[in-house]
Every structure is written in structure tokens, then in C-alpha cells.
Scaffold this motif. Sequence first.
Motif: not given
Length: 308
Positions: A253, A256-257
Motif C-alpha cells: 500500500p 503504491d501510494s
Amino acid sequence: MTADLQDLHAFLAVVRAGGFRDGARAHGVSASGLSEAVRRLETRLGIRLLHRTTRSIAPTEAGARLAERLAPALGEVEAALDVVNIFRDRPAGTLRLNVPASVARLVLPSIATPFLKRYPDIRLEVIVEDRFVDVLAAGCDAGIRYDERLEQDMIAIPIGPRTQRAATAASPAYLAARGRPEHPRDLLAHACLRGQFASGAIPAWEFERDGQIVRIDPAGPLLVRLGAAVDLAVSAAVQGLGIIHLFEDWLRPHLDSGALVPVLQPWWQEFSGPFLYYPGRRHLPAPLRAFVDFIRSVPEDPSCDSSR
């Protein structure tokens, strides 16, 4: 002389957990209820079974002998009672799994809910422990571990992603201030956020590329217990404290951010996914049999492959 089965279960729970509070937490009852059950059992048997101090609980010699014989005996009683499950329309009962934190975080979320929706009469208990344990002695039906930590003489079947990777990452701010490592050995000059097993061992960071394996033991400002406090290390990495080395799916996560940036990606090492393991009994408890059948029926999800 007879003793209530629930009192025997209570006594065994206390011995396995090493205390009333942990035993109560593991079995979903109150500590005072366990204490009363053990006192009742001691009164019926006319002998002390536990040494109690303000700091610890330990079985007496008689208690240790009783616990040693009780574990397999109560297991047989549960197996005998479970036989009636074959006459039910759907299996029922409790399934106890012993798993590491990485499995509880990364593998079980996509499995537990659909399994329990399919079998609404089954109750799933998940005990999270990163140390190596005897699942039967711990009162569990099965465990999930990686292949290098599987118990001997157990049946093992794949569960979850068949390939995972260890990823290395840091925040953009950290890399801007300290530079980007180009080889694993460059990490020795960086602030690295490390993990420690319950045994006290601090695992080396391992990398692989074109058949070459490099193991390093970098230093850093933060050391956390693997499993219990890994999210603290992840948060510290996001805030720019140092470089982290962890399951790719755990970091995904943040990758991806953009909060974390991949480091040394060509060196990220792949390893095989976890296994569900359980004793090779002729007659498995119905909840465990249902779980095994469910796992075997789930097609491998290509999106679970961390080699992307």
C-alpha cells in the motif's frame, strides 16, 4: 472419582498458557472462571495441581503428570464427539489455527471470511505466534508456517500465495537526504529498521540476484519485535527514519501510494508461500476437514503472486 470435562479443559488451558489470564484470553472465558474451575478440580482430586505465586503459575509434579496424560485423552474425546458431525447437514464446531503475524496480516484476510460464510456453524479461532510451537500441545488443530519451520511428521498443503518476496524500501525524503544504495552492501552505511524474533535472534537481510546471495547485518536506530510491532517500523520508514526490509505485500500500500520507494528492487529475493500443516490423523475434526477441503478448492490467484 469423576471430574467435570470443562474443569479438565480449564486446567489444561492454564498449563498450556502458563497463567490464568492468558489461558482465559485463548479460550474466551474469564480468568476468575478458570481459577474457580481449577480449584474445583483440585478439591475433587484432593491434591494441588498448580503452584501459584503473584508472578507465575506452574504445574506441580502431579499437575504436570496429569496435563501430560490429559492432552491426548481430551483430544480423543473431542474426536469422538466430532463423529456426530457426519450426521449433520453441514460441519460445526471450533477450528483453532496457530499462525505467524505475517499470515494473519497477508494471507488469512482473503480466506477466513469466504470460508466462514460457506460454513456458518464453524467458529474460527486464530492464535498469532511467531515463535515455533507444537500446535497440538498449544491446543490448536493446525498451524500455518513457511516450509523451513514446518513440524516433522505433519501433512502440509499450500495456502495463500505460492510466491512471495522480501522488499526493501525507504521514503523519498530519506533517499533525498542519504542517497540511494546501489548494492546490498551499501546498506551498511545507512540507517536500517530491523526486526527481532521472540527468541532474541535478529535475522540478517538476504538478497539474491543472478544466483548470487548476499546476507548483511546492517545497523539502525530502531529494533522491533517481528510480528507484534512491525507496523511501528513501517510507520518509521514512511516518516523517513530509515530503510525497511519486509514482505512486499506488507509494504505494497505504501509503495503504491508513493509514501515508500523501492530500493534495490533487482535484488529482492523470492521465497515459497506458507503451508497449512496438521497431524496425519485418520479422522480429522470436521471443522479442520472442511477447512482443508476449502483450501484445496480455492484456485491460485495470480494477483497473489508477489513477483510482479
